[in-house]
Design a protein around this motif. Structure first.
Motif, mmCIF file in Angstrom:
data_model
loop_
_atom_site.group_PDB
_atom_site.id
_atom_site.type_symbol
_atom_site.label_atom_id
_atom_site.label_comp_id
_atom_site.label_asym_id
_atom_site.label_seq_id
_atom_site.Cartn_x
_atom_site.Cartn_y
_atom_site.Cartn_z
ATOM 1 N N UNK A 1 -7.735 11.424 26.956
ATOM 2 C CA UNK A 1 -8.598 12.245 27.869
ATOM 3 C C UNK A 1 -7.967 12.034 29.242
ATOM 4 N N UNK A 2 -7.693 10.574 29.605
ATOM 5 C CA UNK A 2 -7.200 10.463 30.881
ATOM 6 C C UNK A 2 -5.795 11.271 30.967
ATOM 7 N N UNK A 3 -5.043 11.362 30.041
ATOM 8 C CA UNK A 3 -3.930 12.074 30.017
ATOM 9 C C UNK A 3 -3.871 13.413 30.431
ATOM 10 N N UNK A 6 -4.407 14.162 33.862
ATOM 11 C CA UNK A 6 -3.177 14.068 34.766
ATOM 12 C C UNK A 6 -2.395 15.144 34.573
ATOM 13 N N UNK A 7 -2.056 15.553 33.223
ATOM 14 C CA UNK A 7 -0.990 16.696 32.910
ATOM 15 C C UNK A 7 -1.554 17.820 33.364
ATOM 16 N N UNK A 8 -2.793 18.288 32.814
ATOM 17 C CA UNK A 8 -3.186 19.676 32.818
ATOM 18 C C UNK A 8 -3.160 20.174 34.432
ATOM 19 N N UNK A 44 -7.588 10.943 39.555
ATOM 20 C CA UNK A 44 -8.861 10.545 38.988
ATOM 21 C C UNK A 44 -8.640 10.049 37.591
ATOM 22 N N UNK A 45 -7.895 10.960 36.729
ATOM 23 C CA UNK A 45 -7.031 10.570 35.437
ATOM 24 C C UNK A 45 -6.397 9.228 35.277
ATOM 25 N N UNK A 67 4.056 2.008 36.634
ATOM 26 C CA UNK A 67 5.344 2.828 36.900
ATOM 27 C C UNK A 67 4.989 4.289 36.892
ATOM 28 N N UNK A 68 4.225 4.818 36.097
ATOM 29 C CA UNK A 68 4.060 6.470 36.208
ATOM 30 C C UNK A 68 3.409 6.615 37.899
#
Length: 144
Positions: A1-3, A6-8, A44-45, A67-68
């Motif tokens: 869900x967190x990814x 971040x990605x969308x 937030x993600x 690192x991200x």
């Protein structure tokens, strides 16, 4: 869900400006300004991902999230520098009656980018410096 958080939003922000015209100063200025609006949800993600790594006591994933965050902070710093440079290059082409509004909108976008860099660096510091997980919460006994 967190990814997904971040990605969308980042994917949506990037696809709005296809085809990419990196050689066009106006295009870069518009893209960087609009990209600053897409930074809150990914932050937030990353915060949710970091909180989960503490909950799950997973130091490897916590390090990866840190690192991200650093990589994103460097990318946003480069974006902010390009945005500021392009603003001064495009400013002469903006009609005088619109210059004040564009200057305020550009300042707001630049401030969002700087704040995103600060938050990303704080998240990275929190994830890379953490040595132990947060203590588990023990429920209190209920007295009858």
């Amino acid at each position: 869900m967190a990814a997904l958080l971040v990605v969308l939003p980042l994917f949506d922000a990037i696809t709005r400006f296809i085809p990419m015209q990196l050689g066009d100063q106006k295009w870069r200025f518009q893209a960087a300004g609009n990209f600053s609006n897409a930074t809150l949800v990914p932050l937030i993600g990353l915060l949710i991902a970091l909180a989960f790594t503490f909950y799950a006591d997973d130091p490897r994933t916590r390090r990866f999230v840190g690192i991200v965050c650093i990589v994103f902070a460097v990318a946003v710093l480069a974006l902010a520098g390009t945005f500021a440079t392009d603003y001064f290059g495009v400013r002469a082409e903006i009609p005088p009656r619109l210059q004040h509004g564009v200057a305020l909108a550009s300042l707001a976008a630049f401030c969002k980018e700087i704040l995103a860099i600060i938050v990303l660096l704080l998240l990275a510091a929190g994830s890379l410096r953490a040595r132990v997980a947060l203590p588990a919460v023990v429920p209190a006994r209920v007295r009858h």
